[in-house]
Scaffold this motif. Structure first.
Motif, PDB file in Angstrom:
ATOM      1  N   ALA A 166       0.695  -1.134  -0.123  1.00 31.43           N
ATOM      2  CA  ALA A 166       0.121  -0.025   0.173  1.00 31.43           C
ATOM      3  C   ALA A 166       0.886   1.296   0.007  1.00 31.43           C
ATOM      4  CB  ALA A 166      -0.904   0.049   1.303  1.00 31.43           C
ATOM      5  N   THR A 167       0.301   2.109  -0.717  1.00 34.19           N
ATOM      6  CA  THR A 167       1.436   3.466  -0.916  1.00 34.19           C
ATOM      7  C   THR A 167       0.537   4.626  -0.635  1.00 34.19           C
ATOM      8  OG1 THR A 167       2.613   2.215  -2.471  1.00 34.19           O
ATOM      9  CG2 THR A 167       2.793   4.775  -2.419  1.00 34.19           C
ATOM     10  N   ILE A 168       1.023   5.796   0.062  1.00 35.19           N
ATOM     11  CA  ILE A 168       0.436   7.121   0.103  1.00 35.19           C
ATOM     12  C   ILE A 168       1.523   7.910  -0.754  1.00 35.19           C
ATOM     13  CG2 ILE A 168       0.077   9.076   1.830  1.00 35.19           C
ATOM     14  CD1 ILE A 168      -1.091   7.171   3.598  1.00 35.19           C
ATOM     15  N   ILE A 169       0.920   8.688  -1.478  1.00 32.64           N
ATOM     16  CA  ILE A 169       1.773   9.763  -1.886  1.00 32.64           C
ATOM     17  C   ILE A 169       1.002  11.205  -1.638  1.00 32.64           C
ATOM     18  CG2 ILE A 169       2.582  11.225  -3.865  1.00 32.64           C
ATOM     19  CD1 ILE A 169       1.983   8.401  -5.511  1.00 32.64           C
ATOM     20  N   TYR A 170       1.782  12.133  -0.936  1.00 33.66           N
ATOM     21  CA  TYR A 170       0.994  13.536  -0.559  1.00 33.66           C
ATOM     22  C   TYR A 170       2.224  14.420  -0.499  1.00 33.66           C
ATOM     23  CZ  TYR A 170       3.692  13.619   4.171  1.00 33.66           C
ATOM     24  OH  TYR A 170       4.536  13.761   5.326  1.00 33.66           O
ATOM     25  N   ARG A 171       1.375  15.781  -0.632  1.00 32.69           N
ATOM     26  CA  ARG A 171       2.275  17.153  -0.830  1.00 32.69           C
ATOM     27  C   ARG A 171       1.175  18.040   0.180  1.00 32.69           C
ATOM     28  NH1 ARG A 171       4.400  19.888  -5.769  1.00 32.69           N
ATOM     29  NH2 ARG A 171       5.945  21.313  -4.961  1.00 32.69           N
ATOM     30  N   ASN A 172       1.840  18.317   1.381  1.00 38.75           N
ATOM     31  CA  ASN A 172       0.882  19.130   2.141  1.00 38.75           C
ATOM     32  C   ASN A 172      -0.283  18.403   2.640  1.00 38.75           C
ATOM     33  OD1 ASN A 172       3.156  20.797   2.313  1.00 38.75           O
ATOM     34  ND2 ASN A 172       2.412  22.000   0.557  1.00 38.75           N
ATOM     35  N   ASP A 173      -1.368  19.080   2.196  1.00 39.97           N
ATOM     36  CA  ASP A 173      -2.627  18.572   2.642  1.00 39.97           C
ATOM     37  C   ASP A 173      -3.162  17.779   1.804  1.00 39.97           C
ATOM     38  OD1 ASP A 173      -2.862  19.350   5.312  1.00 39.97           O
ATOM     39  OD2 ASP A 173      -3.576  21.339   4.435  1.00 39.97           O
ATOM     40  N   ASP A 174      -2.608  17.665   0.411  1.00 43.68           N
ATOM     41  CA  ASP A 174      -3.062  16.951  -0.744  1.00 43.68           C
ATOM     42  C   ASP A 174      -2.583  15.524  -0.761  1.00 43.68           C
ATOM     43  OD1 ASP A 174      -4.476  16.411  -3.253  1.00 43.68           O
ATOM     44  OD2 ASP A 174      -2.964  17.444  -4.378  1.00 43.68           O
ATOM     45  N   ARG A 175      -3.361  14.578  -0.670  1.00 46.77           N
ATOM     46  CA  ARG A 175      -2.943  13.116  -0.612  1.00 46.77           C
ATOM     47  C   ARG A 175      -3.628  12.129  -1.389  1.00 46.77           C
ATOM     48  NH1 ARG A 175      -1.527  11.592   4.861  1.00 46.77           N
ATOM     49  NH2 ARG A 175      -0.871  13.716   5.045  1.00 46.77           N
ATOM     50  N   LYS A 176      -2.995  10.829  -1.819  1.00 48.52           N
ATOM     51  CA  LYS A 176      -3.633   9.868  -2.635  1.00 48.52           C
ATOM     52  C   LYS A 176      -3.302   8.671  -1.858  1.00 48.52           C
ATOM     53  CE  LYS A 176      -4.661  10.272  -7.210  1.00 48.52           C
ATOM     54  NZ  LYS A 176      -4.326  10.526  -8.568  1.00 48.52           N
ATOM     55  N   PHE A 177      -4.152   7.816  -1.694  1.00 44.66           N
ATOM     56  CA  PHE A 177      -3.785   6.251  -1.246  1.00 44.66           C
ATOM     57  C   PHE A 177      -4.217   5.255  -2.265  1.00 44.66           C
ATOM     58  CE2 PHE A 177      -5.267   2.472   0.673  1.00 44.66           C
ATOM     59  CZ  PHE A 177      -4.271   2.122   1.484  1.00 44.66           C
ATOM     60  N   PHE A 178      -3.307   4.265  -2.214  1.00 44.71           N
ATOM     61  CA  PHE A 178      -3.191   3.226  -3.094  1.00 44.71           C
ATOM     62  C   PHE A 178      -2.858   1.922  -2.614  1.00 44.71           C
ATOM     63  CE2 PHE A 178      -1.256   7.287  -5.118  1.00 44.71           C
ATOM     64  CZ  PHE A 178      -1.992   7.289  -6.131  1.00 44.71           C
ATOM     65  N   GLU A 179      -4.069   1.055  -2.716  1.00 47.22           N
ATOM     66  CA  GLU A 179      -3.948  -0.478  -2.314  1.00 47.22           C
ATOM     67  C   GLU A 179      -3.592  -1.197  -3.470  1.00 47.22           C
ATOM     68  OE1 GLU A 179      -6.497  -1.708   0.940  1.00 47.22           O
ATOM     69  OE2 GLU A 179      -6.212  -3.570   0.001  1.00 47.22           O
ATOM     70  N   VAL A 180      -2.513  -0.933  -4.178  1.00 46.68           N
ATOM     71  CA  VAL A 180      -2.251  -1.598  -5.624  1.00 46.68           C
ATOM     72  C   VAL A 180      -0.620  -1.955  -5.704  1.00 46.68           C
ATOM     73  CG1 VAL A 180      -4.048  -0.685  -6.628  1.00 46.68           C
ATOM     74  CG2 VAL A 180      -1.751   0.488  -6.714  1.00 46.68           C
ATOM     75  N   SER A 181      -0.378  -2.838  -6.399  1.00 46.24           N
ATOM     76  CA  SER A 181       1.000  -2.939  -6.965  1.00 46.24           C
ATOM     77  C   SER A 181       1.330  -1.928  -8.151  1.00 46.24           C
ATOM     78  CB  SER A 181       1.470  -4.401  -7.272  1.00 46.24           C
ATOM     79  OG  SER A 181       1.174  -5.446  -6.383  1.00 46.24           O
ATOM     80  N   PHE A 182       2.434  -1.358  -7.984  1.00 48.85           N
ATOM     81  CA  PHE A 182       2.729  -0.393  -8.979  1.00 48.85           C
ATOM     82  C   PHE A 182       3.820  -0.749 -10.118  1.00 48.85           C
ATOM     83  CE2 PHE A 182       1.621   2.953  -5.861  1.00 48.85           C
ATOM     84  CZ  PHE A 182       0.859   3.787  -6.786  1.00 48.85           C
ATOM     85  N   THR A 183       3.692  -0.118 -11.443  1.00 50.63           N
ATOM     86  CA  THR A 183       4.759  -0.323 -12.024  1.00 50.63           C
ATOM     87  C   THR A 183       5.652   0.937 -12.158  1.00 50.63           C
ATOM     88  OG1 THR A 183       3.665   0.773 -14.021  1.00 50.63           O
ATOM     89  CG2 THR A 183       3.660  -1.765 -13.907  1.00 50.63           C
ATOM     90  N   TYR A 184       6.716   1.097 -12.726  1.00 47.06           N
ATOM     91  CA  TYR A 184       7.532   2.250 -12.560  1.00 47.06           C
ATOM     92  C   TYR A 184       6.762   3.288 -13.031  1.00 47.06           C
ATOM     93  CZ  TYR A 184      10.801   5.874 -12.452  1.00 47.06           C
ATOM     94  OH  TYR A 184      11.356   7.163 -12.325  1.00 47.06           O
ATOM     95  N   LYS A 185       6.120   3.121 -14.377  1.00 54.19           N
ATOM     96  CA  LYS A 185       5.570   4.104 -15.149  1.00 54.19           C
ATOM     97  C   LYS A 185       4.305   4.731 -14.401  1.00 54.19           C
ATOM     98  CE  LYS A 185       4.631   4.981 -19.879  1.00 54.19           C
ATOM     99  NZ  LYS A 185       4.285   4.472 -21.192  1.00 54.19           N
TER     100      LYS A 185
END
Lengths: 196, 207
Positions: A166-185
Protein backbone atom coordinates in the motif's frame (compact mmCIF):
# COMPACT_ATOMS: atom_id res chain seq x y z
CA UNK A 1 10.49 3.26 20.19
CA UNK A 2 8.96 -0.06 21.02
CA UNK A 3 10.30 -2.88 23.05
CA UNK A 4 7.71 -5.60 22.52
CA UNK A 5 10.43 -7.74 21.02
CA UNK A 6 12.43 -7.50 24.20
CA UNK A 7 9.88 -8.43 26.78
CA UNK A 8 7.13 -10.20 24.93
CA UNK A 9 6.77 -13.89 24.32
CA UNK A 10 6.52 -14.43 20.61
CA UNK A 11 5.30 -17.59 18.99
CA UNK A 12 6.10 -17.91 15.35
CA UNK A 13 5.63 -20.55 12.80
CA UNK A 14 7.52 -20.22 9.60
CA UNK A 15 7.23 -22.44 6.60
CA UNK A 16 9.74 -22.74 3.78
CA UNK A 17 7.54 -24.13 1.03
CA UNK A 18 10.05 -24.03 -1.80
CA UNK A 19 12.13 -26.67 -0.12
CA UNK A 20 8.98 -28.50 0.86
CA UNK A 21 10.37 -28.44 4.33
CA UNK A 22 8.36 -27.58 7.34
CA UNK A 23 10.23 -25.67 9.95
CA UNK A 24 8.38 -24.80 13.08
CA UNK A 25 10.37 -22.43 15.10
CA UNK A 26 9.47 -21.36 18.54
CA UNK A 27 11.33 -18.23 19.31
CA UNK A 28 10.89 -16.71 22.68
CA UNK A 29 12.70 -13.51 23.34
CA UNK A 30 12.45 -12.55 26.90
CA UNK A 31 13.66 -9.93 29.27
CA UNK A 32 16.39 -10.83 31.75
CA UNK A 33 14.00 -12.37 34.24
CA UNK A 34 13.04 -15.08 31.75
CA UNK A 35 15.11 -17.87 30.33
CA UNK A 36 15.94 -17.87 26.67
CA UNK A 37 14.51 -20.74 24.71
CA UNK A 38 15.29 -21.18 21.08
CA UNK A 39 14.35 -23.75 18.49
CA UNK A 40 16.55 -25.00 15.72
CA UNK A 41 15.76 -22.50 13.02
CA UNK A 42 16.06 -19.47 15.26
CA UNK A 43 19.51 -20.68 16.23
CA UNK A 44 20.37 -20.79 12.57
CA UNK A 45 18.95 -17.32 12.09
CA UNK A 46 21.02 -16.01 14.97
CA UNK A 47 24.18 -17.61 13.65
CA UNK A 48 23.57 -16.10 10.25
CA UNK A 49 23.00 -12.70 11.77
CA UNK A 50 26.05 -12.81 13.99
CA UNK A 51 28.40 -14.39 11.45
CA UNK A 52 27.93 -11.41 9.20
CA UNK A 53 27.62 -8.60 11.65
CA UNK A 54 28.72 -5.94 9.20
CA UNK A 55 25.53 -6.66 7.24
CA UNK A 56 23.31 -5.48 10.01
CA UNK A 57 25.30 -3.08 12.12
CA UNK A 58 23.22 0.00 11.33
CA UNK A 59 20.47 1.43 13.47
CA UNK A 60 16.96 0.70 12.27
CA UNK A 61 14.41 3.33 13.22
CA UNK A 62 11.42 1.55 14.78
CA UNK A 63 8.18 3.37 15.57
CA UNK A 64 4.81 2.63 17.00
CA UNK A 65 1.97 4.40 15.20
CA UNK A 66 2.11 7.52 17.35
CA UNK A 67 5.80 7.89 16.63
CA UNK A 68 5.32 7.11 12.97
CA UNK A 69 2.42 9.49 12.33
CA UNK A 70 4.72 12.49 11.75
CA UNK A 71 5.92 10.90 8.50
CA UNK A 72 2.38 11.15 7.14
CA UNK A 73 1.87 14.79 8.05
CA UNK A 74 4.89 16.83 6.98
CA UNK A 75 3.92 20.19 5.61
CA UNK A 76 7.16 21.33 4.03
CA UNK A 77 5.92 21.40 0.42
CA UNK A 78 7.90 18.25 -0.33
CA UNK A 79 6.24 15.30 -2.06
CA UNK A 80 6.39 12.22 0.16
CA UNK A 81 5.97 8.74 -1.24
CA UNK A 82 5.27 6.40 1.68
CA UNK A 83 5.29 2.71 0.79
CA UNK A 84 4.14 0.02 3.23
CA UNK A 85 5.96 -3.25 2.57
CA UNK A 86 7.63 -6.28 4.14
CA UNK A 87 10.43 -8.62 3.09
CA UNK A 88 7.99 -11.57 3.14
CA UNK A 89 5.53 -9.81 0.80
CA UNK A 90 6.38 -10.88 -2.76
CA UNK A 91 4.50 -8.15 -4.65
CA UNK A 92 6.07 -5.57 -2.31
CA UNK A 93 9.57 -6.82 -3.00
CA UNK A 94 8.80 -6.86 -6.71
CA UNK A 95 7.88 -3.17 -6.79
CA UNK A 96 10.69 -1.98 -4.47
CA UNK A 97 13.08 -1.29 -7.39
CA UNK A 98 10.52 1.12 -8.82
CA UNK A 99 10.45 3.08 -5.56
CA UNK A 100 14.24 3.04 -5.52
CA UNK A 101 14.37 4.31 -9.09
CA UNK A 102 11.82 6.99 -8.26
CA UNK A 103 13.89 8.05 -5.28
CA UNK A 104 17.09 8.35 -7.31
CA UNK A 105 15.47 10.13 -10.25
CA UNK A 106 13.26 12.54 -8.32
CA UNK A 107 15.12 13.32 -5.11
CA UNK A 108 16.38 16.53 -6.66
CA UNK A 109 12.84 17.43 -7.59
CA UNK A 110 11.57 17.71 -4.05
CA UNK A 111 10.42 14.09 -3.79
CA UNK A 112 11.29 11.77 -0.89
CA UNK A 113 10.57 8.06 -0.76
CA UNK A 114 10.10 6.43 2.66
CA UNK A 115 9.83 2.63 2.81
CA UNK A 116 7.84 1.58 5.87
CA UNK A 117 8.60 -2.03 6.77
CA UNK A 118 5.91 -4.08 8.47
CA UNK A 119 8.29 -6.98 9.04
CA UNK A 120 7.95 -8.84 12.29
CA UNK A 121 10.17 -7.37 15.03
CA UNK A 122 11.89 -10.69 15.78
CA UNK A 123 13.12 -10.77 12.19
CA UNK A 124 14.58 -7.24 12.06
CA UNK A 125 18.13 -8.53 12.64
CA UNK A 126 17.99 -11.78 10.70
CA UNK A 127 15.86 -10.68 7.74
CA UNK A 128 15.10 -7.00 7.38
CA UNK A 129 18.51 -5.46 8.04
CA UNK A 130 20.38 -7.94 5.82
CA UNK A 131 17.77 -7.32 3.10
CA UNK A 132 18.30 -3.56 3.28
CA UNK A 133 22.07 -4.02 3.03
CA UNK A 134 22.07 -6.65 0.31
CA UNK A 135 19.62 -4.73 -1.87
CA UNK A 136 21.58 -1.54 -1.13
CA UNK A 137 18.34 0.33 -0.54
CA UNK A 138 18.98 4.05 -0.79
CA UNK A 139 15.51 5.24 0.15
CA UNK A 140 14.89 5.86 3.82
CA UNK A 141 13.68 2.64 5.47
CA UNK A 142 11.86 2.70 8.80
CA UNK A 143 10.00 -0.02 10.66
CA UNK A 144 6.47 0.28 12.00
CA UNK A 145 5.68 -2.06 14.89
CA UNK A 146 2.23 -1.59 16.37
CA UNK A 147 0.03 -4.66 16.81
CA UNK A 148 -3.20 -2.72 17.44
CA UNK A 149 -3.84 -2.48 13.72
CA UNK A 150 -7.56 -1.77 13.85
CA UNK A 151 -6.70 1.48 15.59
CA UNK A 152 -4.03 2.77 13.26
CA UNK A 153 -4.87 1.39 9.79
CA UNK A 154 -7.93 3.66 9.40
CA UNK A 155 -5.78 6.62 10.51
CA UNK A 156 -3.40 5.98 7.60
CA UNK A 157 -6.34 5.86 5.20
CA UNK A 158 -10.00 5.03 5.61
CA UNK A 159 -9.73 3.25 2.24
CA UNK A 160 -7.06 0.79 3.39
CA UNK A 161 -8.26 -2.79 3.94
CA UNK A 162 -4.90 -3.65 5.46
CA UNK A 163 -3.46 -5.53 2.48
CA UNK A 164 0.09 -4.72 1.44
CA UNK A 165 1.64 -3.35 -0.67
CA UNK A 166 0.00 0.00 0.00
CA UNK A 167 1.28 3.48 -0.80
CA UNK A 168 0.49 7.06 0.14
CA UNK A 169 1.67 9.98 -1.92
CA UNK A 170 1.16 13.42 -0.41
CA UNK A 171 2.19 17.02 -0.56
CA UNK A 172 1.06 19.13 2.36
CA UNK A 173 -2.71 18.49 2.64
CA UNK A 174 -3.13 16.94 -0.77
CA UNK A 175 -2.89 13.15 -0.65
CA UNK A 176 -3.72 9.96 -2.49
CA UNK A 177 -3.83 6.40 -1.17
CA UNK A 178 -3.22 3.27 -3.25
CA UNK A 179 -3.78 -0.36 -2.26
CA UNK A 180 -2.18 -1.64 -5.46
CA UNK A 181 1.07 -2.90 -6.93
CA UNK A 182 2.77 -0.30 -9.09
CA UNK A 183 4.81 -0.44 -12.26
CA UNK A 184 7.47 2.27 -12.49
CA UNK A 185 5.44 4.11 -15.10
CA UNK A 186 2.29 4.12 -12.98
CA UNK A 187 4.23 5.30 -9.96
CA UNK A 188 5.93 8.07 -11.91
CA UNK A 189 2.58 9.20 -13.34
CA UNK A 190 1.12 9.51 -9.84
CA UNK A 191 4.12 11.48 -8.59
CA UNK A 192 3.99 13.79 -11.59
CA UNK A 193 0.40 14.59 -10.66
CA UNK A 194 1.76 16.06 -7.43
CA UNK A 195 4.64 17.82 -9.16
CA UNK A 196 2.32 19.77 -11.44
CA UNK B 1 -52.42 16.90 6.30
CA UNK B 2 -48.98 18.46 6.63
CA UNK B 3 -47.90 15.54 8.83
CA UNK B 4 -49.14 12.99 6.30
CA UNK B 5 -47.10 14.66 3.55
CA UNK B 6 -44.10 14.67 5.85
CA UNK B 7 -44.46 10.96 6.57
CA UNK B 8 -44.90 10.17 2.88
CA UNK B 9 -41.88 12.19 1.89
CA UNK B 10 -39.71 10.62 4.61
CA UNK B 11 -40.86 7.17 3.47
CA UNK B 12 -40.00 8.03 -0.12
CA UNK B 13 -36.54 9.24 0.89
CA UNK B 14 -35.92 6.04 2.88
CA UNK B 15 -37.09 3.92 -0.05
CA UNK B 16 -34.92 5.87 -2.45
CA UNK B 17 -31.84 5.61 -0.23
CA UNK B 18 -32.32 1.91 0.46
CA UNK B 19 -32.79 1.21 -3.25
CA UNK B 20 -29.53 3.06 -3.84
CA UNK B 21 -27.73 1.08 -1.14
CA UNK B 22 -28.98 -2.21 -2.60
CA UNK B 23 -27.67 -1.10 -5.98
CA UNK B 24 -24.31 -0.15 -4.51
CA UNK B 25 -23.71 -3.50 -2.86
CA UNK B 26 -24.77 -5.47 -5.91
CA UNK B 27 -21.97 -4.03 -8.04
CA UNK B 28 -19.71 -6.98 -8.80
CA UNK B 29 -16.30 -6.84 -7.16
CA UNK B 30 -17.52 -4.56 -4.44
CA UNK B 31 -17.89 -7.37 -1.94
CA UNK B 32 -20.29 -8.02 0.89
CA UNK B 33 -21.16 -5.42 3.47
CA UNK B 34 -22.57 -6.01 6.93
CA UNK B 35 -26.17 -7.17 6.56
CA UNK B 36 -25.73 -8.59 3.05
CA UNK B 37 -26.69 -12.17 2.29
CA UNK B 38 -23.72 -14.28 1.25
CA UNK B 39 -24.16 -16.68 -1.66
CA UNK B 40 -23.39 -20.34 -1.06
CA UNK B 41 -20.50 -21.98 -2.89
CA UNK B 42 -19.21 -25.42 -3.72
CA UNK B 43 -15.45 -25.66 -3.25
CA UNK B 44 -12.99 -28.53 -3.08
CA UNK B 45 -11.72 -29.49 0.35
CA UNK B 46 -8.26 -30.90 1.09
CA UNK B 47 -9.93 -34.32 1.49
CA UNK B 48 -11.13 -34.17 -2.12
CA UNK B 49 -14.80 -33.64 -1.28
CA UNK B 50 -16.81 -30.63 -2.37
CA UNK B 51 -18.09 -28.47 0.48
CA UNK B 52 -21.04 -26.07 0.56
CA UNK B 53 -22.50 -24.08 3.44
CA UNK B 54 -25.80 -25.84 2.78
CA UNK B 55 -24.13 -29.14 3.80
CA UNK B 56 -24.21 -27.91 7.39
CA UNK B 57 -27.84 -28.53 8.22
CA UNK B 58 -27.43 -27.89 11.96
CA UNK B 59 -25.15 -24.86 11.75
CA UNK B 60 -26.33 -21.53 13.12
CA UNK B 61 -23.74 -19.75 11.04
CA UNK B 62 -20.17 -19.86 9.80
CA UNK B 63 -16.79 -18.35 10.54
CA UNK B 64 -15.69 -18.06 6.89
CA UNK B 65 -11.97 -17.27 6.88
CA UNK B 66 -9.83 -16.53 3.84
CA UNK B 67 -6.38 -17.82 4.66
CA UNK B 68 -3.41 -19.52 3.03
CA UNK B 69 -0.17 -21.38 3.64
CA UNK B 70 2.24 -18.71 2.49
CA UNK B 71 1.24 -15.54 4.32
CA UNK B 72 3.11 -15.11 7.62
CA UNK B 73 0.12 -13.35 9.19
CA UNK B 74 -2.18 -16.20 8.18
CA UNK B 75 0.30 -18.71 9.59
CA UNK B 76 0.43 -16.83 12.89
CA UNK B 77 -3.32 -17.23 13.21
CA UNK B 78 -3.50 -20.97 12.37
CA UNK B 79 -3.55 -22.12 15.99
CA UNK B 80 -6.12 -19.49 16.87
CA UNK B 81 -8.27 -20.61 13.93
CA UNK B 82 -8.15 -24.20 15.21
CA UNK B 83 -9.07 -22.94 18.68
CA UNK B 84 -12.01 -20.97 17.25
CA UNK B 85 -13.34 -24.05 15.48
CA UNK B 86 -12.87 -26.22 18.54
CA UNK B 87 -14.76 -23.71 20.66
CA UNK B 88 -17.58 -22.79 18.30
CA UNK B 89 -18.23 -25.67 15.85
CA UNK B 90 -20.16 -27.55 18.54
CA UNK B 91 -22.12 -24.38 19.29
CA UNK B 92 -23.19 -24.10 15.68
CA UNK B 93 -20.49 -21.83 14.24
CA UNK B 94 -17.85 -23.90 12.45
CA UNK B 95 -14.78 -22.39 10.80
CA UNK B 96 -14.76 -22.69 7.01
CA UNK B 97 -11.28 -21.82 5.68
CA UNK B 98 -10.89 -20.81 2.05
CA UNK B 99 -7.55 -20.39 0.24
CA UNK B 100 -8.10 -17.63 -2.33
CA UNK B 101 -4.67 -17.20 -3.99
CA UNK B 102 -3.77 -17.94 -7.59
CA UNK B 103 -1.60 -21.03 -7.18
CA UNK B 104 0.37 -20.26 -10.35
CA UNK B 105 1.63 -17.15 -8.56
CA UNK B 106 1.88 -18.91 -5.18
CA UNK B 107 2.68 -22.62 -5.77
CA UNK B 108 3.09 -22.94 -2.00
CA UNK B 109 -0.68 -22.56 -1.77
CA UNK B 110 -1.64 -25.29 -4.24
CA UNK B 111 -3.97 -28.10 -3.24
CA UNK B 112 -1.12 -30.51 -2.47
CA UNK B 113 0.56 -27.93 -0.23
CA UNK B 114 -2.79 -27.18 1.41
CA UNK B 115 -3.28 -30.88 2.12
CA UNK B 116 0.17 -31.07 3.70
CA UNK B 117 -0.49 -27.98 5.79
CA UNK B 118 -3.91 -29.16 6.96
CA UNK B 119 -2.42 -32.52 7.93
CA UNK B 120 0.66 -31.20 9.73
CA UNK B 121 -1.33 -28.61 11.67
CA UNK B 122 -4.25 -30.95 12.26
CA UNK B 123 -6.91 -28.59 10.91
CA UNK B 124 -10.24 -29.54 12.44
CA UNK B 125 -12.16 -27.56 9.80
CA UNK B 126 -12.47 -27.74 6.01
CA UNK B 127 -9.66 -26.02 4.11
CA UNK B 128 -11.14 -25.23 0.70
CA UNK B 129 -9.47 -24.03 -2.46
CA UNK B 130 -11.12 -21.19 -4.38
CA UNK B 131 -10.35 -22.72 -7.77
CA UNK B 132 -10.86 -20.12 -10.49
CA UNK B 133 -10.91 -17.41 -7.80
CA UNK B 134 -14.66 -16.86 -8.11
CA UNK B 135 -15.68 -16.83 -4.45
CA UNK B 136 -13.32 -14.35 -2.75
CA UNK B 137 -14.33 -11.41 -5.02
CA UNK B 138 -17.99 -11.98 -4.10
CA UNK B 139 -17.06 -11.62 -0.45
CA UNK B 140 -14.77 -8.72 -1.16
CA UNK B 141 -11.88 -10.38 0.62
CA UNK B 142 -8.66 -8.47 -0.04
CA UNK B 143 -6.12 -10.27 2.08
CA UNK B 144 -5.25 -13.25 4.22
CA UNK B 145 -6.34 -13.71 6.91
CA UNK B 146 -9.77 -12.09 6.40
CA UNK B 147 -12.82 -13.26 8.36
CA UNK B 148 -16.49 -13.04 7.34
CA UNK B 149 -18.86 -14.16 10.08
CA UNK B 150 -22.20 -15.36 8.71
CA UNK B 151 -25.44 -16.00 10.58
CA UNK B 152 -27.86 -18.49 9.08
CA UNK B 153 -31.38 -17.09 8.72
CA UNK B 154 -34.48 -18.14 6.81
CA UNK B 155 -33.43 -15.65 4.14
CA UNK B 156 -29.89 -16.97 3.81
CA UNK B 157 -26.48 -16.50 5.42
CA UNK B 158 -26.25 -12.90 6.59
CA UNK B 159 -22.87 -11.17 7.01
CA UNK B 160 -22.52 -10.05 10.64
CA UNK B 161 -18.81 -9.28 11.02
CA UNK B 162 -15.91 -8.59 8.66
CA UNK B 163 -12.27 -8.27 9.65
CA UNK B 164 -9.55 -9.60 11.90
CA UNK B 165 -9.61 -12.45 14.41
CA UNK B 166 -8.23 -10.35 17.27
CA UNK B 167 -6.14 -7.27 18.00
CA UNK B 168 -2.65 -8.76 18.34
CA UNK B 169 -1.29 -10.80 15.44
CA UNK B 170 2.06 -11.52 17.00
CA UNK B 171 1.19 -12.56 20.51
CA UNK B 172 -1.98 -14.48 21.28
CA UNK B 173 -1.37 -14.02 25.00
CA UNK B 174 -1.30 -10.22 24.65
CA UNK B 175 -4.66 -10.01 22.86
CA UNK B 176 -7.00 -7.47 24.46
CA UNK B 177 -10.04 -7.86 22.20
CA UNK B 178 -11.10 -11.11 20.53
CA UNK B 179 -13.17 -9.61 17.73
CA UNK B 180 -14.50 -12.84 16.24
CA UNK B 181 -15.24 -14.50 19.59
CA UNK B 182 -17.10 -11.40 20.77
CA UNK B 183 -19.15 -11.37 17.58
CA UNK B 184 -20.04 -15.07 17.72
CA UNK B 185 -20.86 -14.83 21.43
CA UNK B 186 -23.20 -11.92 20.71
CA UNK B 187 -25.00 -13.90 18.00
CA UNK B 188 -25.28 -16.96 20.27
CA UNK B 189 -26.86 -14.75 22.92
CA UNK B 190 -29.27 -13.29 20.39
CA UNK B 191 -27.63 -9.88 20.60
CA UNK B 192 -26.35 -7.53 17.94
CA UNK B 193 -22.64 -7.61 17.16
CA UNK B 194 -21.10 -4.46 18.64
CA UNK B 195 -17.93 -4.18 16.60
CA UNK B 196 -18.94 -5.26 13.10
CA UNK B 197 -15.79 -4.34 11.19
CA UNK B 198 -12.07 -4.24 11.98
CA UNK B 199 -8.91 -3.69 9.98
CA UNK B 200 -5.63 -5.59 10.07
CA UNK B 201 -2.51 -5.91 7.97
CA UNK B 202 -2.52 -8.96 5.76
CA UNK B 203 -1.07 -10.38 2.57
CA UNK B 204 -2.85 -9.21 -0.55
CA UNK B 205 -4.70 -12.00 -2.33
CA UNK B 206 -2.55 -13.11 -5.27
CA UNK B 207 -4.33 -12.87 -8.62
Amino acid sequence: MLNYNIDTEVLIKFKAMKLKLLIIAILIITSCKHKNKTAESSDIAKKEASSDTNLSDFELEVYDYNGFEKFLNKKNDKIYVINFWATWCAPCVKELPYFEKLNSQYRNKNVEVILVSLDFPHLYESKLKPFIKERKLESKVIALDDPDMDTWIPKVSKDWSGAIPATIIYRNDDRKFFEVSFTYKELETEVKYFLN
Amino acid sequence: MKKVIQIISVTLVVLFVSAFVVNETSIPGNGYKIGDTAEDFSLKNVDGNMVSLSDYKDAKGFIVTFTCNTCPYAVMYEDRLIALNNKYASKGYPVIAIMPNNTDVKPGDNLEAMKARAKSKGFTFPYLIDEGQKVYPKYGATKTPHVFLLQKTDGGNVVKYIGAIDDNYKDASAVKTKYVENAVDALLEGKEVKQTETKAIGCSIKV
